[in-house]
Scaffold this active site. Sequence first.
Site, PDB file in Angstrom:
ATOM      1  N   PHE A   1       0.814  -1.222   0.000  1.00  0.00           N
ATOM      2  CA  PHE A   1       0.000   0.000   0.000  1.00  0.00           C
ATOM      3  C   PHE A   1       0.843   1.267   0.000  1.00  0.00           C
ATOM      4  CE2 PHE A   1       0.134   2.292   4.025  1.00  0.00           C
ATOM      5  CZ  PHE A   1       0.746   1.390   4.886  1.00  0.00           C
ATOM      6  N   LYS A   2       2.121   1.152   0.346  1.00  0.00           N
ATOM      7  CA  LYS A   2       2.977   2.337   0.409  1.00  0.00           C
ATOM      8  C   LYS A   2       3.005   3.084  -0.934  1.00  0.00           C
ATOM      9  CE  LYS A   2       4.758   1.309   4.591  1.00  0.00           C
ATOM     10  NZ  LYS A   2       4.189   0.040   5.009  1.00  0.00           N
TER      11      LYS A   2
END
Length: 464
Positions: free
Chosen positions: A111-112
Amino acid sequence: MDYISTRGSAPALDFEGATLAGLASDGGLYVPREWPRFSEDEIAAMAGLSYAELAARIMQPFVGDSLTPERLLELTTQAYGRFAHAAVTPLKQLDEQQWLLELFHGPTLAFKDVALQLLGLLFEEFLGRGGDPLTIVGATSGDTGSAAIDAVAGRARVDIFMLHPKGRVSDVQRRQMTTVLAPNVYNIAIDGSFDDAQAMVKRMFGDTAMTGRFRISAVNSINWARLMAQVVYYFAVGVQLGAPHRKIAFSVPTGNFGDIFAGYVAAQMGLPVARLVVATNVNDILYRALSDGDYSAGQVVPTATPSMDIQVSSNFERLLFDAGGRDGAAMAEQMRGFEATKAMRLTNAQREGAARLFTSARVEADGMADAMRWAWEHAGQIIDPHTAVGLAAARVDDGDASIPMVTLATAHPAKFRDAVERATGRRPALPARVGSLFEREERCVSLPGDYAAVRDFVLANAGR
Ligand SMILES: *Cc1c(COP(=O)(O)O)cnc(C)c1O
């Protein structure tokens, strides 16, 4: 919009300034002076927007005069155009109550990317306006590093030094960082834990040998712009599941408290969030803090969920500041105490403020593996270990069962395929977009867990 430090004495900055600074000069974290708020009608009108349009709409009040609305939309369109799924963050249903929000369709499989693809473009935009080049220093438990490196590799006027704890990241995570050979990328493996690496990075921000020579910035979730970008998917899923007319609960596998703090921000902005479940592994400082007010760091225990193997959760300070009445001087005092003793008690105001929205669960290795098997056997979904910690916490949560519960799926299962195979007997394939990761050359220096060694390496190489 103005940004103020949680420790009260750094100067207020605009969005551009806060993005480039990362950490505030008094050691605090930047937060918006106030939370912008959307009305029910405004939230209802978000249905039907593309992800990039929604992102621009949510971010505009935070960005203020730093970007025109047209330019902001160009940047969100470019950032989210690199995602491998048309919905950017697709939602999957597991059963009547349980849902998964897949946040791993970006270039580095966690998700970064959702925040860092945008942050890379923001840095380029703001640095293009003049001023000194930027040196980014960061610490990673695995996923921030690869996402940040992907976002800035080869860009002009910026270089990046990324510290990771040697031997404590997965092979895929390491290779996603060390096979990027762009000359502005420096990977450093240090002897020690993520917390040791993060402490070194924080120290560099207060070290005039560094700050006197370079403009340094942070890409960790201490950078406000990252959290801002993460608020968007809470609204995206909320609107899909019936907001503003229906409440939604979220379970978030948590390490540095960044992803879940974005959910808290979404709630302050008007999204009807029923509750936020902080899911931790056995590194459970947040679980203890939220259940009995004891925020005291122990030793980090390595687990199958390395991105959550954290004892000091930087962004928790943002919650304590906001929930505790926004008293910067008191916060500075409390954090000085914590830094000296590695322990503190939450105040009553902080505990009550947090309890309005947050609950917490601590998930051990068995619970994580059970959740992975359940998702596969009951819903045909292969999930990564971090997501499984979130799902395990979601399934034991005893709140109102008529409210949809969304677990944030924070990494692609192929990023942690050994652990997935151990639990489910299935080995997920690496998606084509990561290419020939295991054939490429790696470049990385190893340094002792010693601040001076790391600082000297950065001093010798930055700005070359
Ligand atoms: C970074 C990360 C987390 C933890 O997120 P925080 O914002 O640090 O709480 C959880 N899962 C994965 C896969 C991650 O990369």
